[in-house]
Design a protein around this motif. Structure first.
Motif, mmCIF file in Angstrom:
data_model
loop_
_atom_site.group_PDB
_atom_site.id
_atom_site.type_symbol
_atom_site.label_atom_id
_atom_site.label_comp_id
_atom_site.label_asym_id
_atom_site.label_seq_id
_atom_site.Cartn_x
_atom_site.Cartn_y
_atom_site.Cartn_z
ATOM 1 N N LYS A 25 0.863 -1.185 0.000
ATOM 2 C CA LYS A 25 0.000 0.000 0.000
ATOM 3 C C LYS A 25 0.900 1.235 0.000
ATOM 4 O O LYS A 25 1.982 1.216 0.567
ATOM 5 C CB LYS A 25 -0.910 -0.012 1.221
ATOM 6 N N PRO A 26 0.448 2.334 -0.608
ATOM 7 C CA PRO A 26 1.265 3.559 -0.621
ATOM 8 C C PRO A 26 1.483 4.118 0.790
ATOM 9 O O PRO A 26 0.577 4.082 1.626
ATOM 10 C CB PRO A 26 0.440 4.537 -1.458
ATOM 11 N N LEU A 27 2.677 4.630 1.023
ATOM 12 C CA LEU A 27 3.065 5.159 2.332
ATOM 13 C C LEU A 27 2.097 6.227 2.824
ATOM 14 O O LEU A 27 1.647 6.196 3.966
ATOM 15 C CB LEU A 27 4.483 5.735 2.248
ATOM 16 N N GLY A 28 1.747 7.170 1.964
ATOM 17 C CA GLY A 28 0.873 8.275 2.355
ATOM 18 C C GLY A 28 -0.532 7.835 2.707
ATOM 19 O O GLY A 28 -1.153 8.386 3.623
ATOM 20 N N ARG A 29 -1.066 6.847 1.981
ATOM 21 C CA ARG A 29 -2.420 6.362 2.260
ATOM 22 C C ARG A 29 -2.492 5.722 3.635
ATOM 23 O O ARG A 29 -3.441 5.921 4.393
ATOM 24 C CB ARG A 29 -2.871 5.364 1.194
ATOM 25 N N VAL A 30 -1.482 4.929 3.962
ATOM 26 C CA VAL A 30 -1.438 4.270 5.269
ATOM 27 C C VAL A 30 -1.267 5.312 6.368
ATOM 28 O O VAL A 30 -1.934 5.259 7.405
ATOM 29 C CB VAL A 30 -0.290 3.230 5.311
ATOM 30 N N ALA A 31 -0.385 6.290 6.136
ATOM 31 C CA ALA A 31 -0.102 7.317 7.140
ATOM 32 C C ALA A 31 -1.331 8.183 7.427
ATOM 33 O O ALA A 31 -1.594 8.527 8.582
ATOM 34 C CB ALA A 31 1.057 8.191 6.680
ATOM 35 N N THR A 32 -2.129 8.523 6.397
ATOM 36 C CA THR A 32 -3.316 9.352 6.631
ATOM 37 C C THR A 32 -4.361 8.600 7.433
ATOM 38 O O THR A 32 -5.000 9.176 8.317
ATOM 39 C CB THR A 32 -3.958 9.833 5.316
ATOM 40 N N GLU A 33 -4.542 7.312 7.147
ATOM 41 C CA GLU A 33 -5.500 6.513 7.919
ATOM 42 C C GLU A 33 -5.062 6.401 9.374
ATOM 43 O O GLU A 33 -5.881 6.517 10.282
ATOM 44 C CB GLU A 33 -5.652 5.118 7.297
ATOM 45 N N ALA A 34 -3.764 6.174 9.587
ATOM 46 C CA ALA A 34 -3.243 6.066 10.948
ATOM 47 C C ALA A 34 -3.407 7.383 11.704
ATOM 48 O O ALA A 34 -3.817 7.395 12.871
ATOM 49 C CB ALA A 34 -1.773 5.653 10.916
#
Length: 145
Positions: A25-34
């Motif tokens: 999964k893209p780094l930014g997508r995971v980071a925004t959800e977290a």
């Protein structure tokens, strides 16, 4: 009719545990959800000035994806405070050496840069592989879209 705004009290705050799988999964997508989970924006009781967020565990950070040419062009900089004390690391080097640091940096950059943000960041746990030591908390799986 009652025209008062509801404000959550500290005793009413309940925090859950969520687990996010970052593999492929893209780094930014995971980071925004977290960051959204850590802040508590997914809850109806969200309050800007209080820590109403949940605990987040991110696993498989070593398998996260960076799109485009970011692996070679994205540069992480740190400075010791001394003259000539700037260190630069590319995303590829950081991914090979410490993938947890890259994910933590991305998530903390999306949190408030205040005491409240530092308090929220303490509820983040990041692991490079699929193994984690928070099984006793019975985390729920949070799906990244």
């Amino acid at each position: 009719m009652n025209n008062t705004t509801y404000s959550v009290k500290k005793s009413e705050i309940e925090s859950k545990w969520y687990i996010i799988d970052a593999a492929n999964k893209p780094l930014g997508r995971v980071a925004t959800e977290a960051a959204k989970l850590l802040r508590g924006k997914h809850k109806p009781t969200y309050t800007t000035h209080m820590d109403v967020g949940d605990h987040v565990i991110i696993i498989n950070c070593a398998n996260v994806v960076l799109t485009g040419k970011k692996l070679d062009q994205k540069i992480y900089r740190s400075h010791s405070g001394y003259i000539g004390g700037m260190k630069e690391t590319t995303a590829r080097e950081l991914m090979a050496k410490n993938p947890e640091k890259m994910m933590t940096h991305a998530v903390e950059g999306m949190l408030p840069h205040t005491r409240l943000g530092r308090q929220m960041a303490k509820k983040l746990r990041v692991y490079a592989g699929a193994e984690h030591e928070n099984i006793a908390q019975k985390p729920e799986v949070w799906e990244v879209k």
